[in-house]
Structures are given as C-alpha cells and as structure tokens.
Design a protein around this motif. Structure first.
Motif, PDB file in Angstrom:
ATOM      1  N   GLU A 141       0.823  -1.215   0.000  1.00  0.00           N
ATOM      2  CA  GLU A 141       0.000   0.000   0.000  1.00  0.00           C
ATOM      3  C   GLU A 141       0.857   1.265   0.000  1.00  0.00           C
ATOM      4  OE1 GLU A 141      -4.101   1.701   2.001  1.00  0.00           O
ATOM      5  OE2 GLU A 141      -3.091  -0.034   2.893  1.00  0.00           O
ATOM      6  N   PHE A 144       1.986   1.702  -3.502  1.00  0.00           N
ATOM      7  CA  PHE A 144       0.835   2.120  -4.299  1.00  0.00           C
ATOM      8  C   PHE A 144       0.578   3.608  -4.106  1.00  0.00           C
ATOM      9  CE2 PHE A 144      -3.672   3.015  -4.813  1.00  0.00           C
ATOM     10  CZ  PHE A 144      -3.990   2.387  -6.005  1.00  0.00           C
ATOM     11  N   ARG A 188      -8.163   6.265  -8.561  1.00  0.00           N
ATOM     12  CA  ARG A 188      -7.203   5.594  -7.667  1.00  0.00           C
ATOM     13  C   ARG A 188      -7.913   4.704  -6.662  1.00  0.00           C
ATOM     14  NH1 ARG A 188      -3.031   9.907  -5.182  1.00  0.00           N
ATOM     15  NH2 ARG A 188      -2.552   8.101  -3.894  1.00  0.00           N
ATOM     16  N   TRP A 192      -7.517   0.565  -6.383  1.00  0.00           N
ATOM     17  CA  TRP A 192      -7.081  -0.176  -5.201  1.00  0.00           C
ATOM     18  C   TRP A 192      -8.088  -1.277  -4.852  1.00  0.00           C
ATOM     19  CZ3 TRP A 192      -2.920  -1.477  -3.003  1.00  0.00           C
ATOM     20  CH2 TRP A 192      -2.883  -1.924  -1.667  1.00  0.00           C
TER      21      TRP A 192
END
Length: 237
Positions: A141, A144, A188, A192
């Motif tokens: 994460e 990301f 985004r 995810w």
C-alpha cells in the motif's frame, strides 16, 4: 513481506529500461499523435521515479521499482502491440484508434491515457508485483500510494502543459464539462479496490479472468467518452 536489499548508488534498474522504451517511442511518433502526447508527460514522471531510486527516496526501492516497472510495461506493451498490428487491451483501444483525430484536443488524449493506465493497468500491476514479491496488496500500500502521488504530479503536469488559457476555457466550452466528468482520486480508489478483488480471486482463475475482462471493457468505455471530438477538424502538421 521480505524486504529487498538496498540498491547501490547510480545502479541501472528496470526503470532505466522502461525510460529507454519511452524515449524510443517519443522519437518514433509525430508530436501531435495522441499517444505521443501522453507518452511525453509519462516519460517525465518516470524519469522522476528513476531519480527517486538513485537518491534513495523510497523506503523499499525494490518494491517500488517492481510495482512501477510492471505498471509502465503494461502501457508500453499495449502501444507496441498496436504498432505491430496486434490487438491491445480494450482500455487502450480508444486512444490508439483516435490518436490522429483532428477534433480531439491534446488534453483529451492525455486524460484518456491516464484513464487507461490507472483504471486498468495499475490494478493488474499491483497483482503482478505481489506475485513477484510474495506479498499481499496490503503490504504494497505504501508503494501504491507513492506511485499514486507521482500520478497526481503527472495529472498536474498535463493540466499545466495542455490546459487552454482562462480566456479560452469558458464555462460553455465542452472541455470544461469533460474535465469535470473524470476524477483521478476516484480512479485511484477504484483501482485499489480492483487490485484487492483480483488478489482475493486468485484461487478462482475463471472468475478473475471475467472480472479483468469487464474492468478492461469498462475503462475502455470511459476512455471513449473522454475522446469525444470537441473541435472542428483541423489539418494536422
């Protein structure tokens, strides 16, 4: 997640490989080609990733490189497939089909590229990176988010370079409404969720394949809307 060994200063990385591929693409395409418009700004941001790696600004450079390179390769592979007359993913087809349309503005080409790359490629790149690193999405994460922050800078660069001046971008201009129809932050968030879903479906390959195909189609549909011609046809130089 196993951490990667620190990279020595100024080491050649796979980021250098994708930068070289983008440079070659930039040299091969006419400047006003829609793919070239997106490629120029993406190349600038990817060079920034390379500088971050060289200066040790990523806490886990190996994980960051793994995600970033798999992400970039999906875009490059799609474009090269089209140039070789092979069928690219649906998310990239609108940009590749409309790349020379005289009624589509440069800002639209750039946004369509971001839409395809974030909406489809990034979700699959997260899964690719997790498999390569032997980790779950939650453990990527931070990387990301770092890639997402660079994409924000990409969008900002696009708007700075390609946005018409305030005297040209009037409230009645269709481009004004088009810009309000797509959000990087929402894209985004959706990406995810898609990445986590694909990871959860990894033991159900048939379902994962169907989910990926539907994601690809949906992102391609949004890209086609972003490329709605807004200007009178003009001669291309």
């Amino acid at each position: 997640m196993p951490r990667c060994e620190p990279l020595p200063p100024a080491v050649d990385t796979p980021v250098d490989e994708v930068v070289d591929r983008m440079r070659a693409l930039d040299a091969a395409l006419p400047p006003r080609d829609g793919v070239a418009v997106f490629n120029r700004v993406y190349l600038a941001v990817t060079r920034e990733v390379d500088r971050y790696v060289d200066t040790g600004r990523f806490a886990d450079p190996c994980a960051a490189i793994t995600l970033d390179v798999r992400f970039a390769r999906r875009y490059l592979d799609a474009v090269e497939a089209a140039l070789d007359e092979r069928r690219p993913p649906a998310c990239w087809r609108p940009l590749l089909q409309f790349r020379r349309h005289p009624g589509v503005r440069p800002l639209q080409f750039a946004l369509a590229g971001i839409n395809a790359h974030i909406g489809h490629d990034l979700a699959l790149a997260v899964v690719d990176a997790c498999r390569a690193l032997g980790c779950a999405p939650a453990e990527l994460e931070d990387e990301f988010d770092a890639v997402g922050d660079l994409l924000v800078s990409l969008e900002e660069r696009i708007r700075e370079d390609l946005m018409p001046g305030p005297d040209l971008l009037q409230i009645a201009d269709p481009l004004t409404h088009l810009l309000g129809s797509w959000s990087l932050e929402r894209a985004r968030d959706a990406t995810w969720t898609a990445a986590r879903t694909l990871w959860a479906l990894r033991e159900l390959p048939d379902v994962a394949e169907e989910f990926t195909a539907r994601l690809d189609t949906a992102v391609g549909f949004a890209g086609r809307m972003l490329l709605t011609p807004l200007s009178r046809p003009a001669r291309w130089g």
